[in-house]
Design a protein around this motif. Structure first.
Motif, PDB file in Angstrom:
ATOM      1  N   MET A 163      17.873  33.401  -6.609  1.00 14.16           N
ATOM      2  CA  MET A 163      18.708  33.492  -5.409  1.00 14.16           C
ATOM      3  C   MET A 163      18.837  34.945  -4.943  1.00 14.16           C
ATOM      4  N   VAL A 164      18.960  35.882  -5.862  1.00 16.06           N
ATOM      5  CA  VAL A 164      19.023  37.296  -5.493  1.00 16.06           C
ATOM      6  C   VAL A 164      17.740  37.714  -4.785  1.00 16.06           C
ATOM      7  N   ILE A 165      16.619  37.265  -5.310  1.00 19.15           N
ATOM      8  CA  ILE A 165      15.329  37.586  -4.692  1.00 19.15           C
ATOM      9  C   ILE A 165      15.256  36.983  -3.290  1.00 19.15           C
ATOM     10  N   HIS A 166      15.589  35.716  -3.157  1.00 24.43           N
ATOM     11  CA  HIS A 166      15.525  35.046  -1.844  1.00 24.43           C
ATOM     12  C   HIS A 166      16.480  35.696  -0.835  1.00 24.43           C
ATOM     13  N   ASP A 167      17.678  36.054  -1.278  1.00 25.43           N
ATOM     14  CA  ASP A 167      18.683  36.600  -0.367  1.00 25.43           C
ATOM     15  C   ASP A 167      18.430  38.058   0.007  1.00 25.43           C
ATOM     16  N   ASN A 168      17.978  38.866  -0.956  1.00 19.57           N
ATOM     17  CA  ASN A 168      17.889  40.303  -0.738  1.00 19.57           C
ATOM     18  C   ASN A 168      16.472  40.840  -0.564  1.00 19.57           C
ATOM     19  N   TYR A 169      15.503  40.139  -1.086  1.00 22.68           N
ATOM     20  CA  TYR A 169      14.112  40.582  -1.008  1.00 22.68           C
ATOM     21  C   TYR A 169      13.218  39.402  -0.634  1.00 22.68           C
ATOM     22  N   PRO A 170      13.406  38.837   0.558  1.00 20.28           N
ATOM     23  CA  PRO A 170      12.634  37.644   0.929  1.00 20.28           C
ATOM     24  C   PRO A 170      11.126  37.876   0.918  1.00 20.28           C
ATOM     25  N   GLU A 171      10.718  39.120   1.121  1.00 19.35           N
ATOM     26  CA  GLU A 171       9.286  39.417   1.091  1.00 19.35           C
ATOM     27  C   GLU A 171       8.704  39.232  -0.310  1.00 19.35           C
ATOM     28  N   LEU A 172       9.538  39.259  -1.313  1.00 21.53           N
ATOM     29  CA  LEU A 172       9.103  39.064  -2.697  1.00 21.53           C
ATOM     30  C   LEU A 172       9.031  37.583  -3.060  1.00 21.53           C
ATOM     31  N   SER A 173       9.709  36.753  -2.310  1.00 23.99           N
ATOM     32  CA  SER A 173       9.776  35.320  -2.606  1.00 23.99           C
ATOM     33  C   SER A 173       8.402  34.665  -2.671  1.00 23.99           C
ATOM     34  N   LYS A 174       7.479  35.141  -1.847  1.00 22.35           N
ATOM     35  CA  LYS A 174       6.158  34.508  -1.812  1.00 22.35           C
ATOM     36  C   LYS A 174       5.432  34.614  -3.150  1.00 22.35           C
ATOM     37  N   TYR A 175       5.807  35.587  -3.963  1.00 24.44           N
ATOM     38  CA  TYR A 175       5.144  35.761  -5.252  1.00 24.44           C
ATOM     39  C   TYR A 175       5.697  34.856  -6.345  1.00 24.44           C
ATOM     40  N   LEU A 176       6.829  34.247  -6.109  1.00 21.12           N
ATOM     41  CA  LEU A 176       7.435  33.395  -7.132  1.00 21.12           C
ATOM     42  C   LEU A 176       6.557  32.198  -7.464  1.00 21.12           C
ATOM     43  N   ASN A 177       5.954  31.600  -6.462  1.00 16.22           N
ATOM     44  CA  ASN A 177       5.098  30.434  -6.697  1.00 16.22           C
ATOM     45  C   ASN A 177       3.731  30.814  -7.243  1.00 16.22           C
ATOM     46  N   GLU A 178       3.386  32.085  -7.127  1.00 16.47           N
ATOM     47  CA  GLU A 178       2.073  32.541  -7.581  1.00 16.47           C
ATOM     48  C   GLU A 178       2.082  33.087  -9.006  1.00 16.47           C
ATOM     49  N   MET A 179       3.245  33.121  -9.624  1.00 19.06           N
ATOM     50  CA  MET A 179       3.332  33.672 -10.971  1.00 19.06           C
ATOM     51  C   MET A 179       2.547  32.789 -11.936  1.00 19.06           C
ATOM     52  N   PRO A 180       1.684  33.379 -12.754  1.00 22.04           N
ATOM     53  CA  PRO A 180       0.855  32.589 -13.670  1.00 22.04           C
ATOM     54  C   PRO A 180       1.655  31.693 -14.598  1.00 22.04           C
ATOM     55  N   ILE A 181       2.818  32.115 -14.972  1.00 22.88           N
ATOM     56  CA  ILE A 181       3.605  31.322 -15.913  1.00 22.88           C
ATOM     57  C   ILE A 181       4.115  30.026 -15.288  1.00 22.88           C
ATOM     58  N   THR A 182       4.155  29.963 -13.943  1.00 19.47           N
ATOM     59  CA  THR A 182       4.618  28.747 -13.286  1.00 19.47           C
ATOM     60  C   THR A 182       3.514  27.708 -13.162  1.00 19.47           C
ATOM     61  N   VAL A 183       2.293  28.087 -13.471  1.00 19.59           N
ATOM     62  CA  VAL A 183       1.170  27.164 -13.412  1.00 19.59           C
ATOM     63  C   VAL A 183       0.827  26.763 -14.845  1.00 19.59           C
ATOM     64  N   PRO A 184       1.324  25.639 -15.288  1.00 20.17           N
ATOM     65  CA  PRO A 184       1.093  25.251 -16.677  1.00 20.17           C
ATOM     66  C   PRO A 184      -0.369  24.907 -16.936  1.00 20.17           C
ATOM     67  N   THR A 185      -0.827  25.259 -18.125  1.00 17.94           N
ATOM     68  CA  THR A 185      -2.203  24.953 -18.501  1.00 17.94           C
ATOM     69  C   THR A 185      -2.303  23.617 -19.217  1.00 17.94           C
ATOM     70  N   ASP A 186      -1.188  23.114 -19.696  1.00 17.44           N
ATOM     71  CA  ASP A 186      -1.173  21.821 -20.368  1.00 17.44           C
ATOM     72  C   ASP A 186      -1.026  20.704 -19.334  1.00 17.44           C
ATOM     73  N   THR A 187      -1.557  19.541 -19.682  1.00 15.00           N
ATOM     74  CA  THR A 187      -1.402  18.409 -18.772  1.00 15.00           C
ATOM     75  C   THR A 187       0.039  17.904 -18.783  1.00 15.00           C
ATOM     76  N   ASN A 188       0.708  18.017 -19.901  1.00 11.43           N
ATOM     77  CA  ASN A 188       2.117  17.636 -20.023  1.00 11.43           C
ATOM     78  C   ASN A 188       2.894  18.813 -20.610  1.00 11.43           C
ATOM     79  N   PRO A 189       3.193  19.808 -19.786  1.00 13.96           N
ATOM     80  CA  PRO A 189       3.871  20.990 -20.325  1.00 13.96           C
ATOM     81  C   PRO A 189       5.276  20.656 -20.815  1.00 13.96           C
ATOM     82  N   GLU A 190       5.665  21.295 -21.880  1.00 11.93           N
ATOM     83  CA  GLU A 190       6.984  21.075 -22.454  1.00 11.93           C
ATOM     84  C   GLU A 190       7.931  22.152 -21.952  1.00 11.93           C
TER      85      GLU A 190
END
Length: 81
Positions: A16-43
């Motif tokens: 929320m801090v990123i979205h409210d204060n640094y919206p230009e940074l928000s686009k990178y949140l979905n691109e973070m490698p850790i958000t893309v799981p490599t497992d078919t059923n991530p835990e």
């Protein structure tokens, strides 16, 4: 050790801090490698949530530090400091 709920709350807060204060940074949140799981059923567990939170915090801190440095450099060039 923090609970899953506590880490989720911290993730929500920094997001929320990123979205409210640094919206230009928000686009990178979905691109973070850790958000893309490599497992078919991530835990989802405390360890994975903490890792994600740490990566968000690093991204945020690095961006803010760079942003502040750029601001200082711009002010110095214009003679305000």
């Amino acid at each position: 050790m923090e609970t899953e709920e506590e880490i989720n709350a911290k993730i929500l807060k920094i997001t929320m801090v990123i979205h409210d204060n640094y919206p230009e940074l928000s686009k990178y949140l979905n691109e973070m490698p850790i958000t893309v799981p490599t497992d078919t059923n991530p835990e989802v567990n405390v360890k994975n949530l903490q890792k994600y939170y740490d990566s968000l915090l690093t991204l945020f801190r690095n961006y803010v530090a760079e942003h502040q440095l750029n601001y200082i450099n711009q002010r110095t060039k214009s003679g305000h400091l």
